[in-house]
Design a protein around this motif. Structure first.
Motif, PDB file in Angstrom:
ATOM      1  N   PRO A  31     -12.020  14.042 -36.910  1.00  0.00           N
ATOM      2  CA  PRO A  31     -13.250  14.816 -37.086  1.00  0.00           C
ATOM      3  C   PRO A  31     -14.473  14.238 -36.371  1.00  0.00           C
ATOM      4  N   VAL A  32     -14.515  12.918 -36.189  1.00  0.00           N
ATOM      5  CA  VAL A  32     -15.686  12.311 -35.552  1.00  0.00           C
ATOM      6  C   VAL A  32     -15.445  11.923 -34.099  1.00  0.00           C
ATOM      7  N   LEU A  35     -17.806  13.542 -31.446  1.00  0.00           N
ATOM      8  CA  LEU A  35     -19.153  13.002 -31.582  1.00  0.00           C
ATOM      9  C   LEU A  35     -19.257  11.608 -30.970  1.00  0.00           C
ATOM     10  N   GLN A 140     -16.995  13.769 -41.649  1.00  0.00           N
ATOM     11  CA  GLN A 140     -17.697  15.048 -41.494  1.00  0.00           C
ATOM     12  C   GLN A 140     -17.864  15.718 -42.855  1.00  0.00           C
ATOM     13  N   GLN A 141     -18.218  14.937 -43.851  1.00  0.00           N
ATOM     14  CA  GLN A 141     -18.492  15.378 -45.218  1.00  0.00           C
ATOM     15  C   GLN A 141     -17.321  16.092 -45.889  1.00  0.00           C
TER      16      GLN A 141
END
Length: 185
Positions: A31-32, A35, A140-141
């Motif tokens: 997920p990260v 980024l 990502q929460q």
């Protein structure tokens, strides 16, 4: 954290991920990843752009190059911390990790249950809930694996030591993670 970043680069270069003997590693960085790659690319572009802008002033150029290269390597080490320290499931139990900062070993006797869940929007890393104190290591929460502990376990976080009853975290391949858990429980 600084030392952990350099260790991550070292581990990656020597191809030595931190997976206990007999255990299987599970990634959690997907997920990260976009980024972090974006930050790495932006840092590399910034390094070149600043160098071109100040190349005529060596007293300014050299310190900015040093700081720029250090920042680029630090971002790379942060990414490699996720790659070289995966979650692990093995004969001794479960290892839950978050980069180079958090490494929680949970022996099988401390595990009451493990479930694949779909939790989004976790408010804090440690929260008091109806199930007890929950440590959420979200990406990502969101988390997708929940480990309910048979008894409270003390975990070392970067800023403090907490006692928790439930661990929630993200695993890229949650179904494979659950299959590995079933082999040991």
């Amino acid at each position: 954290m600084e030392i952990a970043v350099w260790r991550s680069i070292y581990r990656f270069l020597l191809r030595r991920p931190r997976v206990p003997a007999g255990a299987v590693g599970f990634t959690y960085h997907q997920p990260v990843l976009p980024l972090l790659i974006g930050f790495l690319v932006a840092s590399a572009i910034e390094l070149v752009a600043v160098d071109l802008l100040v190349q005529q002033w060596p007293l300014v150029r050299i310190p900015l190059l040093v700081v720029g290269i250090w920042g680029l390597l630090w971002m790379l080490g942060l990414l490699l911390g996720y790659l070289t320290r995966p979650h692990a499931v093995g004969p001794a139990g479960i290892r839950v990790r978050d980069g180079a900062e958090i490494d929680i070993a949970v022996p099988w006797e401390a595990v009451e249950s493990v479930a694949q869940v779909s939790d989004a929007g976790k408010p804090a890393k440690v929260a008091d809930t109806a199930d007890g104190r929950v440590l959420s290591l979200w990406m990502q929460q969101a988390t997708n694996v929940e480990v309910v502990l048979a008894y409270p376990v003390r975990v070392r976080l970067p800023q403090e030591v907490e006692t928790v009853d439930v661990l929630c975290f993200h695993a890229d391949e949650a179904e494979d993670f659950m299959s590995a858990v079933r082999q040991h429980i």
